[in-house]
Design a protein around this motif. Structure first.
Motif, PDB file in Angstrom:
ATOM      1  N   ALA A  10      -8.855   2.003  -4.959  1.00  0.00           N
ATOM      2  CA  ALA A  10      -7.976   2.827  -4.129  1.00  0.00           C
ATOM      3  C   ALA A  10      -6.539   2.300  -4.146  1.00  0.00           C
ATOM      4  CB  ALA A  10      -8.507   2.880  -2.698  1.00  0.00           C
ATOM      5  N   VAL A  11      -6.389   0.988  -4.037  1.00  0.00           N
ATOM      6  CA  VAL A  11      -5.041   0.396  -4.070  1.00  0.00           C
ATOM      7  C   VAL A  11      -4.420   0.558  -5.457  1.00  0.00           C
ATOM      8  CG1 VAL A  11      -3.761  -1.767  -3.871  1.00  0.00           C
ATOM      9  CG2 VAL A  11      -5.492  -1.193  -2.176  1.00  0.00           C
ATOM     10  N   ALA A  12      -5.225   0.367  -6.488  1.00  0.00           N
ATOM     11  CA  ALA A  12      -4.718   0.528  -7.861  1.00  0.00           C
ATOM     12  C   ALA A  12      -4.263   1.960  -8.114  1.00  0.00           C
ATOM     13  CB  ALA A  12      -5.788   0.129  -8.868  1.00  0.00           C
ATOM     14  N   CYS A  13      -4.998   2.934  -7.609  1.00  0.00           N
ATOM     15  CA  CYS A  13      -4.590   4.340  -7.770  1.00  0.00           C
ATOM     16  C   CYS A  13      -3.259   4.604  -7.072  1.00  0.00           C
ATOM     17  CB  CYS A  13      -5.663   5.272  -7.236  1.00  0.00           C
ATOM     18  SG  CYS A  13      -7.079   5.410  -8.333  1.00  0.00           S
ATOM     19  N   GLY A  14      -3.021   3.963  -5.949  1.00  0.00           N
ATOM     20  CA  GLY A  14      -1.730   4.108  -5.271  1.00  0.00           C
ATOM     21  C   GLY A  14      -0.590   3.623  -6.147  1.00  0.00           C
ATOM     22  N   PHE A  15      -0.789   2.510  -6.843  1.00  0.00           N
ATOM     23  CA  PHE A  15       0.256   2.001  -7.735  1.00  0.00           C
ATOM     24  C   PHE A  15       0.422   2.874  -8.977  1.00  0.00           C
ATOM     25  CE2 PHE A  15      -0.558  -1.920  -5.295  1.00  0.00           C
ATOM     26  CZ  PHE A  15       0.747  -2.109  -4.835  1.00  0.00           C
ATOM     27  N   VAL A  16      -0.658   3.499  -9.420  1.00  0.00           N
ATOM     28  CA  VAL A  16      -0.548   4.452 -10.532  1.00  0.00           C
ATOM     29  C   VAL A  16       0.319   5.629 -10.106  1.00  0.00           C
ATOM     30  CG1 VAL A  16      -1.847   6.113 -11.928  1.00  0.00           C
ATOM     31  CG2 VAL A  16      -2.689   3.782 -11.659  1.00  0.00           C
ATOM     32  N   PHE A  17       0.133   6.113  -8.886  1.00  0.00           N
ATOM     33  CA  PHE A  17       0.952   7.214  -8.398  1.00  0.00           C
ATOM     34  C   PHE A  17       2.414   6.813  -8.283  1.00  0.00           C
ATOM     35  CE2 PHE A  17      -2.647   9.550  -8.237  1.00  0.00           C
ATOM     36  CZ  PHE A  17      -2.645  10.655  -7.401  1.00  0.00           C
ATOM     37  N   VAL A  18       2.682   5.570  -7.911  1.00  0.00           N
ATOM     38  CA  VAL A  18       4.069   5.085  -7.859  1.00  0.00           C
ATOM     39  C   VAL A  18       4.657   5.082  -9.263  1.00  0.00           C
ATOM     40  CG1 VAL A  18       5.509   3.056  -7.421  1.00  0.00           C
ATOM     41  CG2 VAL A  18       3.801   3.740  -5.752  1.00  0.00           C
ATOM     42  N   LEU A  31       0.854  -1.182   0.000  1.00  0.00           N
ATOM     43  CA  LEU A  31       0.000   0.000   0.000  1.00  0.00           C
ATOM     44  C   LEU A  31       0.898   1.242   0.000  1.00  0.00           C
ATOM     45  CD1 LEU A  31      -3.033   0.465   0.016  1.00  0.00           C
ATOM     46  CD2 LEU A  31      -2.929   0.642   2.482  1.00  0.00           C
ATOM     47  N   PRO A  32       1.354   1.681  -1.184  1.00  0.00           N
ATOM     48  CA  PRO A  32       2.353   2.745  -1.245  1.00  0.00           C
ATOM     49  C   PRO A  32       1.878   4.095  -0.693  1.00  0.00           C
ATOM     50  CG  PRO A  32       1.665   2.077  -3.457  1.00  0.00           C
ATOM     51  CD  PRO A  32       0.993   1.175  -2.494  1.00  0.00           C
ATOM     52  N   TYR A  33       0.620   4.416  -0.846  1.00  0.00           N
ATOM     53  CA  TYR A  33       0.054   5.666  -0.342  1.00  0.00           C
ATOM     54  C   TYR A  33      -1.177   5.343   0.510  1.00  0.00           C
ATOM     55  CZ  TYR A  33       3.005   8.090  -3.717  1.00  0.00           C
ATOM     56  OH  TYR A  33       4.077   8.562  -4.425  1.00  0.00           O
ATOM     57  N   PRO A  34      -0.978   4.972   1.769  1.00  0.00           N
ATOM     58  CA  PRO A  34      -2.116   4.516   2.582  1.00  0.00           C
ATOM     59  C   PRO A  34      -3.167   5.609   2.835  1.00  0.00           C
ATOM     60  CG  PRO A  34      -0.109   4.616   3.894  1.00  0.00           C
ATOM     61  CD  PRO A  34       0.284   4.868   2.491  1.00  0.00           C
ATOM     62  N   LEU A  35      -2.747   6.851   3.067  1.00  0.00           N
ATOM     63  CA  LEU A  35      -3.722   7.915   3.307  1.00  0.00           C
ATOM     64  C   LEU A  35      -4.527   8.222   2.047  1.00  0.00           C
ATOM     65  CD1 LEU A  35      -1.672  10.347   5.566  1.00  0.00           C
ATOM     66  CD2 LEU A  35      -3.490   8.770   6.240  1.00  0.00           C
ATOM     67  N   LEU A  36      -3.866   8.207   0.908  1.00  0.00           N
ATOM     68  CA  LEU A  36      -4.562   8.419  -0.357  1.00  0.00           C
ATOM     69  C   LEU A  36      -5.568   7.295  -0.597  1.00  0.00           C
ATOM     70  CD1 LEU A  36      -4.879   9.914  -3.115  1.00  0.00           C
ATOM     71  CD2 LEU A  36      -3.141   8.339  -3.976  1.00  0.00           C
ATOM     72  N   ALA A  37      -5.150   6.057  -0.350  1.00  0.00           N
ATOM     73  CA  ALA A  37      -6.051   4.918  -0.546  1.00  0.00           C
ATOM     74  C   ALA A  37      -7.260   5.018   0.379  1.00  0.00           C
ATOM     75  CB  ALA A  37      -5.300   3.611  -0.316  1.00  0.00           C
ATOM     76  N   LEU A  48       3.862   7.010 -11.683  1.00  0.00           N
ATOM     77  CA  LEU A  48       4.074   8.392 -12.115  1.00  0.00           C
ATOM     78  C   LEU A  48       5.323   9.016 -11.489  1.00  0.00           C
ATOM     79  CD1 LEU A  48       0.433   9.776 -12.023  1.00  0.00           C
ATOM     80  CD2 LEU A  48       1.808   9.267 -14.034  1.00  0.00           C
ATOM     81  N   ARG A  49       5.841   8.383 -10.452  1.00  0.00           N
ATOM     82  CA  ARG A  49       7.033   8.870  -9.744  1.00  0.00           C
ATOM     83  C   ARG A  49       6.874  10.319  -9.293  1.00  0.00           C
ATOM     84  NH1 ARG A  49      10.572   6.440 -14.260  1.00  0.00           N
ATOM     85  NH2 ARG A  49      10.547   4.275 -13.670  1.00  0.00           N
ATOM     86  N   LEU A  50       5.824  10.566  -8.543  1.00  0.00           N
ATOM     87  CA  LEU A  50       5.585  11.909  -8.038  1.00  0.00           C
ATOM     88  C   LEU A  50       6.679  12.291  -7.052  1.00  0.00           C
ATOM     89  CD1 LEU A  50       1.767  11.641  -7.376  1.00  0.00           C
ATOM     90  CD2 LEU A  50       2.898  12.738  -9.282  1.00  0.00           C
TER      91      LEU A  50
END
Length: 172
Positions: A37-45, A5-11, A47-49
């Motif tokens: 929600a979990v898939a969006c976290g991986f999309v953000f990873v 879960l790379p971005y737990p608060l976002l998820a 994108l290398r924000l």
């Protein structure tokens, strides 16, 4: 845990938003919301924000910079209204309108902050008559399409003096 879960608060926020939009706490809505929600976290990873912690955000929006932010928002609102009027005059061919010659302008930018560049892109594309077309990170240049081409040097001065300078004060 960060790998799963790379971005737990976002998820968590996305799951909550999904459940609110669905107006349901059914198991199906919960499972689908969790997957999204979990898939969006991986999309953000992917994108290398750039990382931005609470300390960085606090520094960006320190009390001294809030006035600069308010001035920028005021300038954007005024420019959007002014540009709407100018573009309407060109399109409707009303008296006092310019010729409406369009063209492309290459603008050298000094700003390198990705958030500042994103805000500059939003400002320019929200202003009628201008569209951000391309950004060359290697050369630090932006290609801008302009509906009402006055002259290239004037557009370079407008972008650099009016927008880039204010954004560099906020973001760099």
């Amino acid at each position: 845990m960060r790998r799963l879960l790379p971005y737990p608060l976002l998820a968590a926020a996305l799951l909550l938003l999904w459940l609110l939009l669905q107006e349901s706490l059914s198991p199906a809505a919960f499972v689908l919301g969790t997957v999204l929600a979990v898939a969006c976290g991986f999309v953000f990873v992917a994108l290398r924000l750039p990382r931005s912690g609470a300390r960085t955000l606090a520094m960006r929006f320190a009390p001294g910079r809030l006035m600069a932010l308010a001035a920028l928002l005021r300038d954007v609102a005024v420019e959007v209204l002014r540009s709407n009027n100018a573009v309407a005059r060109i399109i409707l061919q009303l008296p006092g309108a310019r010729s409406g010659r369009s063209g492309f302008v290459v603008i050298p930018l000094d700003m390198r902050d990705p958030y500042g560049l994103a805000v500059l892109a939003c400002i320019l594309t929200a202003t009628p008559g201008t569209v951000w077309v391309d950004y060359n990170a290697a050369r630090g240049t932006m290609l801008l399409h302009v509906l009402d081409m006055i002259d290239e040097e004037q557009w370079v001065r407008i972008v650099k003096d009016k927008w880039e300078r204010q954004l560099m004060n906020l973001f760099e």
